[in-house]
Design a protein around this motif. Structure first.
Motif, short mmCIF file in Angstrom:
data_model
loop_
_atom_site.label_atom_id
_atom_site.label_comp_id
_atom_site.label_asym_id
_atom_site.label_seq_id
_atom_site.Cartn_x
_atom_site.Cartn_y
_atom_site.Cartn_z
N ILE A 128 0.84 -1.21 0.00
CA ILE A 128 0.00 0.00 0.00
C ILE A 128 0.87 1.25 0.00
CG2 ILE A 128 -1.64 1.31 1.40
CD1 ILE A 128 -2.84 -1.44 2.22
N LEU A 129 1.94 1.24 0.77
CA LEU A 129 2.87 2.37 0.80
C LEU A 129 3.53 2.56 -0.56
CD1 LEU A 129 4.24 4.52 2.63
CD2 LEU A 129 6.03 2.83 3.02
N ALA A 130 3.94 1.46 -1.18
CA ALA A 130 4.57 1.55 -2.50
C ALA A 130 3.59 2.07 -3.55
CB ALA A 130 5.11 0.19 -2.92
N GLU A 131 2.35 1.60 -3.50
CA GLU A 131 1.35 2.06 -4.46
C GLU A 131 1.04 3.55 -4.27
OE1 GLU A 131 -2.05 -0.45 -3.98
OE2 GLU A 131 -1.28 -1.97 -5.37
N SER A 132 0.99 4.00 -3.03
CA SER A 132 0.66 5.40 -2.78
C SER A 132 1.81 6.34 -3.16
CB SER A 132 0.28 5.61 -1.31
OG SER A 132 1.39 5.36 -0.48
N ASN A 133 3.05 5.83 -3.20
CA ASN A 133 4.19 6.67 -3.56
C ASN A 133 4.71 6.40 -4.97
OD1 ASN A 133 4.40 8.11 -1.10
ND2 ASN A 133 5.28 6.30 -0.16
N MET A 134 4.03 5.58 -5.72
CA MET A 134 4.50 5.22 -7.06
C MET A 134 4.55 6.44 -7.99
SD MET A 134 5.84 2.94 -8.83
CE MET A 134 5.58 1.43 -7.96
N HIS A 135 3.68 7.41 -7.78
CA HIS A 135 3.69 8.59 -8.64
C HIS A 135 4.99 9.38 -8.53
CE1 HIS A 135 2.39 10.26 -4.77
NE2 HIS A 135 2.82 11.43 -5.21
N MET A 136 5.69 9.26 -7.40
CA MET A 136 6.97 9.95 -7.23
C MET A 136 8.13 9.11 -7.77
SD MET A 136 6.64 11.76 -3.50
CE MET A 136 6.55 10.22 -2.60
N VAL A 137 8.01 7.79 -7.71
CA VAL A 137 9.09 6.90 -8.10
C VAL A 137 9.08 6.63 -9.61
CG1 VAL A 137 10.06 4.61 -7.72
CG2 VAL A 137 9.08 5.86 -5.82
#
Length: 150
Positions: free
Chosen positions: A118-127
């Motif tokens: 969930i953390l990775a999905e929520s920050n994917m727009h930055m990565v």
């Protein structure tokens, strides 16, 4: 303290010389069962049509983290072991820490891997832009290398 005194020496004062907390012969089967067998079973359950909506994504995230962690440990394990080396003068907890992390990641009670997903999905727009940029540089490097060799 009676069992410690049977080890010889001063018993209570020498308790820290007992060696590793968990013998490797016990650690390895536990680690394989918890880090590989249990996630394989859960991944197969997630492939069933009746499974929860995010289960397949969660276990795919686990296997991606497993591969990335295996690769990083192969090259950088010496960095991870440094704090445990210092701690090993008092008590050897390296393998116990690995088991604890695996338990926190995969056991349904904790399911830390779902929180990681969930953390990775929520920050994917930055990565995502950084990944695309890195692959663009890699693509250009390969083109330049192959172009100069031809």
């Amino acid at each position: 303290f009676g069992s410690l005194a049977a080890l010889g020496g001063n018993g209570v004062r020498d308790w820290w010389r007992l060696g590793p907390m968990l013998p490797y012969a016990i650690f390895l089967p536990l680690w394989v069962a918890l880090a590989i067998v249990f996630p394989v079973v859960q991944s197969l359950h997630a492939l069933q049509p009746k499974s929860e909506a995010g289960a397949l994504k969660t276990w795919l995230c686990y296997w991606m983290c497993f591969v990335a962690g295996s690769w990083l440990f192969y090259y950088l394990e010496w960095i991870v072991t440094l704090p445990f080396y210092v701690l090993s003068f008092f008590i050897d907890l390296y393998y116990e820490a690995q088991l604890t992390l695996v338990i926190l990641l995969v056991f349904p009670r904790f399911m830390l891997i779902e929180k990681v997903r969930i953390l990775a999905e929520s920050n994917m727009h930055m990565v995502e832009p950084m990944i695309k940029d890195a692959f663009g540089h890699l693509k250009q490097l390969v083109r330049d290398t192959l172009g100069t060799q031809a």
